[in-house]
Design a protein around this motif. Structure first.
Motif, short mmCIF file in Angstrom:
data_model
loop_
_atom_site.label_atom_id
_atom_site.label_comp_id
_atom_site.label_asym_id
_atom_site.label_seq_id
_atom_site.Cartn_x
_atom_site.Cartn_y
_atom_site.Cartn_z
N VAL A 274 53.71 12.47 14.03
CA VAL A 274 52.28 12.71 14.18
C VAL A 274 51.86 12.50 15.63
CG1 VAL A 274 49.97 11.87 13.57
CG2 VAL A 274 51.72 12.14 11.81
N TRP A 275 52.34 11.41 16.23
CA TRP A 275 51.93 11.07 17.59
C TRP A 275 52.59 12.00 18.61
CZ3 TRP A 275 48.21 8.62 15.80
CH2 TRP A 275 48.33 7.71 14.76
N TRP A 276 53.86 12.34 18.38
CA TRP A 276 54.53 13.22 19.34
C TRP A 276 53.92 14.63 19.30
CZ3 TRP A 276 56.41 13.56 23.72
CH2 TRP A 276 57.09 14.70 24.15
N ASN A 277 53.61 15.11 18.10
CA ASN A 277 52.96 16.43 18.00
C ASN A 277 51.62 16.43 18.73
OD1 ASN A 277 55.04 17.45 16.46
ND2 ASN A 277 54.04 17.04 14.51
N ALA A 278 50.91 15.30 18.66
CA ALA A 278 49.63 15.19 19.37
C ALA A 278 49.85 15.22 20.87
CB ALA A 278 48.92 13.91 18.96
N VAL A 279 50.87 14.50 21.34
CA VAL A 279 51.18 14.51 22.78
C VAL A 279 51.50 15.93 23.24
CG1 VAL A 279 52.83 13.74 24.53
CG2 VAL A 279 51.95 12.11 22.85
N GLU A 280 52.31 16.64 22.46
CA GLU A 280 52.69 18.02 22.83
C GLU A 280 51.46 18.93 22.87
OE1 GLU A 280 55.93 19.00 20.05
OE2 GLU A 280 57.15 19.20 21.88
N ARG A 281 50.55 18.77 21.90
CA ARG A 281 49.34 19.59 21.91
C ARG A 281 48.53 19.33 23.16
NH1 ARG A 281 49.19 18.13 16.46
NH2 ARG A 281 47.56 16.56 16.84
N GLY A 282 48.43 18.07 23.54
CA GLY A 282 47.67 17.75 24.74
C GLY A 282 48.31 18.31 26.00
N LEU A 283 49.63 18.27 26.04
CA LEU A 283 50.33 18.75 27.23
C LEU A 283 50.30 20.27 27.37
CD1 LEU A 283 53.49 16.43 27.12
CD2 LEU A 283 51.58 16.30 28.75
N THR A 284 50.13 20.97 26.25
CA THR A 284 50.23 22.44 26.28
C THR A 284 48.92 23.16 26.00
OG1 THR A 284 50.89 22.47 23.95
CG2 THR A 284 52.66 22.34 25.59
N THR A 285 47.86 22.43 25.72
CA THR A 285 46.61 23.09 25.35
C THR A 285 46.05 23.97 26.46
OG1 THR A 285 44.36 22.71 24.54
CG2 THR A 285 45.20 21.12 26.14
N ASP A 286 45.42 25.06 26.04
CA ASP A 286 44.74 25.94 26.99
C ASP A 286 43.27 25.54 27.14
OD1 ASP A 286 47.02 27.50 27.39
OD2 ASP A 286 46.58 28.75 25.64
N ASP A 287 42.89 24.47 26.46
CA ASP A 287 41.49 24.05 26.48
C ASP A 287 41.37 22.56 26.78
OD1 ASP A 287 38.71 24.10 26.16
OD2 ASP A 287 38.84 23.69 24.01
N PRO A 288 41.78 22.15 28.00
CA PRO A 288 41.65 20.73 28.33
C PRO A 288 40.18 20.34 28.46
CG PRO A 288 42.26 21.98 30.28
CD PRO A 288 42.33 22.94 29.11
N PRO A 289 39.86 19.08 28.18
CA PRO A 289 38.46 18.66 28.27
C PRO A 289 38.01 18.54 29.72
CG PRO A 289 39.85 16.77 27.83
CD PRO A 289 40.75 17.98 27.78
N PRO A 290 36.71 18.66 29.96
CA PRO A 290 36.20 18.42 31.32
C PRO A 290 36.43 16.96 31.71
CG PRO A 290 34.39 18.61 29.76
CD PRO A 290 35.62 18.99 29.02
N LEU A 291 36.51 16.71 33.01
CA LEU A 291 36.75 15.35 33.47
C LEU A 291 35.60 14.42 33.10
CD1 LEU A 291 38.28 16.03 37.00
CD2 LEU A 291 39.48 15.49 34.88
N ARG A 292 34.40 14.98 33.07
CA ARG A 292 33.24 14.18 32.70
C ARG A 292 32.65 14.73 31.40
NH1 ARG A 292 31.58 10.75 36.57
NH2 ARG A 292 32.40 11.02 38.69
N PRO A 293 32.06 13.87 30.61
CA PRO A 293 31.44 14.36 29.36
C PRO A 293 30.31 15.32 29.64
CG PRO A 293 30.83 12.07 29.78
CD PRO A 293 31.89 12.42 30.77
N ALA A 294 30.04 16.18 28.69
CA ALA A 294 28.95 17.15 28.83
C ALA A 294 27.63 16.41 28.98
CB ALA A 294 28.92 18.07 27.62
#
Length: 399
Positions: A274-294
């Motif tokens: 579960v945790w490794w799949n989450a890490v992989e999603r974060g590393l490969t996502t095309d939609d990273p979050p903005p550095l600052r909150p909206a």
């Protein structure tokens, strides 16, 4: 010690409802949750006491809905200690009062130094209540007898406490204030869901870069989903510090993640995929979050006001000082005279032109009660004028 019994069948439940209905006077109600142990905030024990009926301990998971009980007592006054904490889980099972007497809030309005139930019972009734089970896991079954005794006493003495507090409110001239506060508590709406709740990860301030934030987001989301599915408090699966440690370590394989010493928690290894799949999603996502909150309507912390809005800072400081004197004269805590958030919002964006009527309208719009407006509005206006003058003088001296 009385032998306490938990009601967990429909027949017993309906018999208890009949007894409570035939009792007299207000109804004391309390609920025990399993905060810190379970994901949900549901009630795992509901206690009810009424004179002429006695104490009843109900098992909500076994009974389900409490609509029949609600119908029997809904128009009576319900006595709840710290009602804002229990109303949500009571409403979840169909218990929704039309009148509330909040013994904790009454204690605050009366200026009691300690307003926890144990302290209030001891001060007003001279009875010492042991509170060692307040943070227990109330989803435990069967519940230990000592826990049941603790839970029963939480409501068994509440009517006597209410009567004492009511006398004190009348004597101090605060009866109407209390009624307004009780009703405001009963009618208060739940807070809206926080935007980007994953940003509340403890230690996230030390994480840099959009990609690392994406990993943090995915780890938090995976933990939240797993916690919801298993009804376990998220931090009991994997604590915040462990998730942030993973983000900072940047493991590049499942084996590297498993070898990370700072990655701890009961589910850190049993649910490694579960945790490794989450890490992989974060590393490969095309939609990273903005550095600052909206952008949101959340005000900056007061400590930053002197630089970001020095006029508002001067207004806020002047008003706090003046309202502290008002609170002392009423023997009511400052936060109950006017919530800090309400004062901050009016100080940040005061109505123009500044007047008693305009500030009163602004306070009312923000949820202030009639008594609060009457007690504070002139003081706030005067303090804002003083604050604006000080800010103007400071600007002139610096130019």
């Amino acid at each position: 010690m009385t032998d306490r019994h938990v009601i967990d069948t429909e027949a017993e439940y309906l018999d208890a409802v009949a007894q409570i209905f035939n009792g007299h006077g207000p109804v004391a109600v309390d609920a025990e949750r399993a905060s810190g142990y379970r994901y949900s905030q549901r009630a795992y024990l509901i206690q009810v006491f009424r004179r002429g009926a006695g104490v009843f301990l109900f098992d909500p998971p076994a009974i389900g809905r409490f609509d029949v009980l609600n119908e029997a007592i809904r128009d009576e006054e319900w006595i709840i200690h710290a009602a804002s904490q229990d109303l949500a889980c009571l409403r979840e099972v169909g218990l929704d009062p039309t009148r509330v007497f909040d013994t904790e809030l009454a204690g605050r309005l009366l200026g009691l130094h300690r307003v926890g139930l144990g302290a209030v019972v001891e001060e007003l009734l001279g009875i010492h209540l042991a509170k060692e089970h307040s943070a227990a896991d109330w989803s435990t079954r069967p519940l230990p007898e000592t826990w049941l005794e603790y839970a029963a006493l939480d409501v068994e003495l509440l009517v006597d406490v209410r009567d004492k507090l009511d006398e004190m409110l009348v004597e101090s001239g605060k009866e109407q204030i209390a009624r307004e506060e009780f009703e405001a508590t009963r009618m208060r709406q739940p807070k809206a869901s926080r935007q980007d709740p994953w940003r509340r990860l403890s230690g996230l301030h030390g994480v840099r870069g959009a990609r690392n934030l994406a990993v943090a987001r995915e780890l938090w989301t995976a933990r939240d989903a797993l916690a919801r599915e298993r009804d376990v408090a998220p931090g009991r699966l994997v604590p915040d510090a462990s998730l942030v440690a993973v983000v900072k370590a940047q493991p590049r394989s499942s084996a590297a993640l498993a070898a990370l010493r700072d990655f701890k928690g009961r589910a850190s290894r049993t649910d490694l995929s579960v945790w490794w799949n989450a890490v992989e999603r974060g590393l490969t996502t095309d939609d990273p979050p903005p550095l600052r909150p909206a952008a949101s309507d959340v005000l900056p912390p007061a400590r930053a006001w002197s630089e970001r809005n020095p006029e508002a800072d001067a207004r806020l400081k002047a008003a706090r000082t003046s309202l502290t004197l008002v609170a002392e004269s009423l023997s009511i805590p400052l936060e109950n005279v006017l919530t800090p958030e309400t004062l901050r919002r009016v100080a940040w964006t005061p109505p123009e032109p500044l007047s008693v009527e305009a500030v009163g309208d602004a306070l009312r719009e923000l949820g202030a009660r009639a008594w609060q407006i009457e007690a504070t509005v002139q003081t706030i206006v005067d303090a804002f004028v003083e604050g604006d003058q000080k800010a103007s003088e400071l600007q002139k001296s610096e130019s």
